[in-house]
Structure formats: structure tokens, C-alpha cells
Design a protein around this motif. Structure first.
Motif, PDB file in Angstrom:
ATOM      1  N   GLU A 176       0.860  -1.171   0.000  1.00 40.12           N
ATOM      2  CA  GLU A 176       0.000   0.000   0.000  1.00 40.12           C
ATOM      3  C   GLU A 176       0.904   1.230   0.000  1.00 40.12           C
ATOM      4  OE1 GLU A 176      -3.543   0.447   0.594  1.00 40.12           O
ATOM      5  OE2 GLU A 176      -3.901  -1.695   0.348  1.00 40.12           O
ATOM      6  N   LEU A 177       0.458   2.283  -0.669  1.00 46.91           N
ATOM      7  CA  LEU A 177       1.156   3.553  -0.633  1.00 46.91           C
ATOM      8  C   LEU A 177       0.408   4.453   0.326  1.00 46.91           C
ATOM      9  CD1 LEU A 177       3.326   5.514  -1.697  1.00 46.91           C
ATOM     10  CD2 LEU A 177       1.631   6.265  -3.388  1.00 46.91           C
ATOM     11  N   ILE A 178       1.091   4.896   1.362  1.00 47.41           N
ATOM     12  CA  ILE A 178       0.503   5.850   2.300  1.00 47.41           C
ATOM     13  C   ILE A 178       0.977   7.235   1.886  1.00 47.41           C
ATOM     14  CG2 ILE A 178       0.475   6.662   4.694  1.00 47.41           C
ATOM     15  CD1 ILE A 178       0.693   3.722   5.541  1.00 47.41           C
ATOM     16  N   VAL A 179       0.019   8.136   1.731  1.00 50.89           N
ATOM     17  CA  VAL A 179       0.305   9.520   1.394  1.00 50.89           C
ATOM     18  C   VAL A 179      -0.111  10.364   2.584  1.00 50.89           C
ATOM     19  CG1 VAL A 179      -0.192  11.434  -0.170  1.00 50.89           C
ATOM     20  CG2 VAL A 179      -0.114   9.089  -1.057  1.00 50.89           C
ATOM     21  N   CYS A 180       0.813  11.140   3.094  1.00 48.84           N
ATOM     22  CA  CYS A 180       0.530  12.023   4.221  1.00 48.84           C
ATOM     23  C   CYS A 180       0.890  13.448   3.812  1.00 48.84           C
ATOM     24  CB  CYS A 180       1.325  11.589   5.445  1.00 48.84           C
ATOM     25  SG  CYS A 180       0.922  12.565   6.911  1.00 48.84           S
ATOM     26  N   ILE A 181      -0.037  14.362   3.966  1.00 49.46           N
ATOM     27  CA  ILE A 181       0.182  15.762   3.636  1.00 49.46           C
ATOM     28  C   ILE A 181       0.157  16.550   4.935  1.00 49.46           C
ATOM     29  CG2 ILE A 181      -0.652  17.746   2.313  1.00 49.46           C
ATOM     30  CD1 ILE A 181      -2.145  15.599   0.543  1.00 49.46           C
ATOM     31  N   GLN A 236       0.773  -4.467   3.269  1.00 47.70           N
ATOM     32  CA  GLN A 236      -0.611  -4.349   3.734  1.00 47.70           C
ATOM     33  C   GLN A 236      -0.732  -4.677   5.217  1.00 47.70           C
ATOM     34  OE1 GLN A 236      -3.052  -6.838   1.218  1.00 47.70           O
ATOM     35  NE2 GLN A 236      -4.010  -5.048   0.284  1.00 47.70           N
ATOM     36  N   GLU A 237       0.116  -5.552   5.692  1.00 48.02           N
ATOM     37  CA  GLU A 237       0.027  -5.995   7.087  1.00 48.02           C
ATOM     38  C   GLU A 237       0.244  -4.864   8.087  1.00 48.02           C
ATOM     39  OE1 GLU A 237       2.005  -7.764   4.826  1.00 48.02           O
ATOM     40  OE2 GLU A 237       0.470  -9.272   4.493  1.00 48.02           O
ATOM     41  N   ILE A 238       1.049  -3.866   7.747  1.00 50.29           N
ATOM     42  CA  ILE A 238       1.322  -2.794   8.713  1.00 50.29           C
ATOM     43  C   ILE A 238       0.666  -1.463   8.336  1.00 50.29           C
ATOM     44  CG2 ILE A 238       3.483  -3.855   9.465  1.00 50.29           C
ATOM     45  CD1 ILE A 238       4.941  -1.576   7.938  1.00 50.29           C
ATOM     46  N   LYS A 239      -0.092  -1.440   7.256  1.00 49.50           N
ATOM     47  CA  LYS A 239      -0.715  -0.194   6.780  1.00 49.50           C
ATOM     48  C   LYS A 239      -1.520   0.495   7.861  1.00 49.50           C
ATOM     49  CE  LYS A 239      -4.588  -0.340   4.993  1.00 49.50           C
ATOM     50  NZ  LYS A 239      -5.870  -0.498   4.360  1.00 49.50           N
ATOM     51  N   ASP A 240      -2.416  -0.212   8.540  1.00 45.07           N
ATOM     52  CA  ASP A 240      -3.272   0.413   9.551  1.00 45.07           C
ATOM     53  C   ASP A 240      -2.453   0.962  10.712  1.00 45.07           C
ATOM     54  OD1 ASP A 240      -5.586  -0.033   8.096  1.00 45.07           O
ATOM     55  OD2 ASP A 240      -5.992  -1.956   9.075  1.00 45.07           O
ATOM     56  N   LYS A 241      -1.419   0.237  11.130  1.00 43.62           N
ATOM     57  CA  LYS A 241      -0.555   0.714  12.214  1.00 43.62           C
ATOM     58  C   LYS A 241       0.147   2.015  11.828  1.00 43.62           C
ATOM     59  CE  LYS A 241       0.603  -3.751  14.235  1.00 43.62           C
ATOM     60  NZ  LYS A 241       1.686  -4.703  14.511  1.00 43.62           N
ATOM     61  N   VAL A 242       0.638   2.065  10.586  1.00 45.54           N
ATOM     62  CA  VAL A 242       1.349   3.264  10.119  1.00 45.54           C
ATOM     63  C   VAL A 242       0.386   4.436  10.026  1.00 45.54           C
ATOM     64  CG1 VAL A 242       2.646   4.295   8.222  1.00 45.54           C
ATOM     65  CG2 VAL A 242       3.151   1.953   8.940  1.00 45.54           C
ATOM     66  N   LEU A 243      -0.789   4.224   9.438  1.00 44.47           N
ATOM     67  CA  LEU A 243      -1.769   5.305   9.345  1.00 44.47           C
ATOM     68  C   LEU A 243      -2.132   5.845  10.724  1.00 44.47           C
ATOM     69  CD1 LEU A 243      -4.211   4.075   6.549  1.00 44.47           C
ATOM     70  CD2 LEU A 243      -2.850   6.177   6.516  1.00 44.47           C
ATOM     71  N   HIS A 244      -2.363   4.961  11.660  1.00 44.51           N
ATOM     72  CA  HIS A 244      -2.720   5.383  13.021  1.00 44.51           C
ATOM     73  C   HIS A 244      -1.578   6.159  13.678  1.00 44.51           C
ATOM     74  CE1 HIS A 244      -4.832   5.293  16.833  1.00 44.51           C
ATOM     75  NE2 HIS A 244      -3.723   4.883  17.401  1.00 44.51           N
ATOM     76  N   ALA A 245      -0.363   5.664  13.543  1.00 43.53           N
ATOM     77  CA  ALA A 245       0.796   6.337  14.148  1.00 43.53           C
ATOM     78  C   ALA A 245       1.010   7.720  13.547  1.00 43.53           C
ATOM     79  CB  ALA A 245       2.050   5.483  13.973  1.00 43.53           C
ATOM     80  N   VAL A 246       0.872   7.826  12.231  1.00 41.84           N
ATOM     81  CA  VAL A 246       1.049   9.113  11.548  1.00 41.84           C
ATOM     82  C   VAL A 246      -0.025  10.093  12.009  1.00 41.84           C
ATOM     83  CG1 VAL A 246       0.801  10.220   9.289  1.00 41.84           C
ATOM     84  CG2 VAL A 246       2.276   8.225   9.547  1.00 41.84           C
ATOM     85  N   TYR A 247      -1.254   9.626  12.112  1.00 43.21           N
ATOM     86  CA  TYR A 247      -2.342  10.510  12.539  1.00 43.21           C
ATOM     87  C   TYR A 247      -2.139  10.979  13.979  1.00 43.21           C
ATOM     88  CZ  TYR A 247      -6.867  12.547  13.315  1.00 43.21           C
ATOM     89  OH  TYR A 247      -7.869  13.433  13.624  1.00 43.21           O
ATOM     90  N   GLN A 248      -1.687  10.079  14.842  1.00 45.79           N
ATOM     91  CA  GLN A 248      -1.464  10.455  16.236  1.00 45.79           C
ATOM     92  C   GLN A 248      -0.365  11.510  16.367  1.00 45.79           C
ATOM     93  OE1 GLN A 248      -3.248   9.532  19.027  1.00 45.79           O
ATOM     94  NE2 GLN A 248      -4.620   8.722  17.480  1.00 45.79           N
ATOM     95  N   PHE A 293      -3.831   9.090   3.785  1.00 43.16           N
ATOM     96  CA  PHE A 293      -4.686   8.091   3.157  1.00 43.16           C
ATOM     97  C   PHE A 293      -3.782   7.056   2.510  1.00 43.16           C
ATOM     98  CE2 PHE A 293      -4.069  11.559   0.169  1.00 43.16           C
ATOM     99  CZ  PHE A 293      -3.714  10.932  -1.008  1.00 43.16           C
ATOM    100  N   SER A 294      -4.369   5.919   2.156  1.00 48.78           N
ATOM    101  CA  SER A 294      -3.585   4.873   1.510  1.00 48.78           C
ATOM    102  C   SER A 294      -4.245   4.463   0.202  1.00 48.78           C
ATOM    103  CB  SER A 294      -3.434   3.659   2.422  1.00 48.78           C
ATOM    104  OG  SER A 294      -4.680   3.023   2.591  1.00 48.78           O
ATOM    105  N   MET A 295      -3.420   3.925  -0.676  1.00 47.19           N
ATOM    106  CA  MET A 295      -3.885   3.424  -1.969  1.00 47.19           C
ATOM    107  C   MET A 295      -3.207   2.084  -2.219  1.00 47.19           C
ATOM    108  SD  MET A 295      -3.682   6.850  -4.339  1.00 47.19           S
ATOM    109  CE  MET A 295      -1.924   7.048  -4.108  1.00 47.19           C
ATOM    110  N   PRO A 296      -3.953   1.131  -2.767  1.00 48.73           N
ATOM    111  CA  PRO A 296      -3.313  -0.149  -3.090  1.00 48.73           C
ATOM    112  C   PRO A 296      -2.324   0.024  -4.238  1.00 48.73           C
ATOM    113  CG  PRO A 296      -5.572  -0.112  -3.886  1.00 48.73           C
ATOM    114  CD  PRO A 296      -5.365   1.148  -3.105  1.00 48.73           C
ATOM    115  N   VAL A 297      -1.272  -0.782  -4.209  1.00 47.54           N
ATOM    116  CA  VAL A 297      -0.238  -0.756  -5.243  1.00 47.54           C
ATOM    117  C   VAL A 297      -0.276  -2.094  -5.955  1.00 47.54           C
ATOM    118  CG1 VAL A 297       2.242  -0.581  -5.646  1.00 47.54           C
ATOM    119  CG2 VAL A 297       1.162   0.857  -3.900  1.00 47.54           C
TER     120      VAL A 297
END
Length: 114
Positions: free
Chosen positions: A4-9, A64-76, A89-93
Motif C-alpha cells: 500500500e502507498l501511504i500519502v501524508c500531507i 498491507q500488514e502494517i498499513k493500519d498501524k502506520v496510518l494510526h501512528a502518523v495521525y497520532q 490516506f492509503s492506496m493499493p499498489v
């Protein structure tokens, strides 16, 4: 392995905070792109934030296994309720080249020995 590609702005100056948070939960690295936001005053009123035009986009490729953890950590660490005022946000690759996982590295190593 699926990626997954995580994009953070985030506001300028907060990309290192994003990467530190992502690495703490398993991301290996990312790419920072300098950007400029174009939100209008209505968006500022709706989100109740002041929008700074100078932004940084952080692109992080993760399994994909760590996508949710990374998104949560970045948001926090740098989400809308912080000084970073980030969104993520994330997008499948579909396909990835140039990345080796331990299993694919093993296969390549075995092929070279034969």
C-alpha cells in the motif's frame, strides 16, 4: 507480498515527525515532496484550522500488514489536531520493483547459486 502507498500531507517542517512515527511501527523509509496547499477560507471554517500554504507530502510504501498501524501512528503524531495538521490516506499498489522482502531475497540468492 501486497503493498500500500501511504500519502501524508502535513504543514512544512513536519515530515520528519511523520517518518519517525511510521518507522516506530515498521515502515522502512519514505519520500518527501515539497508542495503547496490550495484550500479556501470555507475549508478553514469547516475544519476550524488555519491552513498554511507550504506543505510536505510524505510517500511511504508499506506492506498491507502494517498499513493500519502506520496510518494510526502518523495521525497520532501529525494529524489534524496537531501542529502538523496532517491528513493521510492509503492506496493499493498493483506492482512493485526494487524492493526485496526476506523471502524474495532468499529466492534470488538461491537462483544465483544454481
Amino acid at each position: 507480498m501486497n503493498y500500500e502507498l501511504i500519502v501524508c500531507i502535513v504543514n512544512a517542517g513536519f515530515s520528519e515527525l511523520v517518518m519517525d512515527a511510521a518507522k516506530e511501527v515498521g515502515a522502512r523509509g519514505g519520500t518527501v515532496i515539497h508542495a503547496k496547499g490550495t484550500a479556501n477560507k470555507d475549508a478553514e471554517k469547516y475544519f476550524k484550522i488555519t491552513i498554511q500554504p507550504e506543505k510536505e507530502m510524505v510517500l511511504i510504501l508499506v506492506s498491507q500488514e502494517i498499513k493500519d498501524k502506520v496510518l494510526h501512528a502518523v495521525y497520532q503524531s501529525a494529524g489534524l489536531k496537531t501542529d502538523g495538521q496532517g491528513i493521510a490516506f492509503s492506496m493499493p499498489v498493483d506492482n512493485v520493483v526494487g524492493i526485496s522482502s526476506s523471502s524474495s531475497a532468499q529466492i534470488i540468492e538461491n537462483d544465483e547459486n544454481n
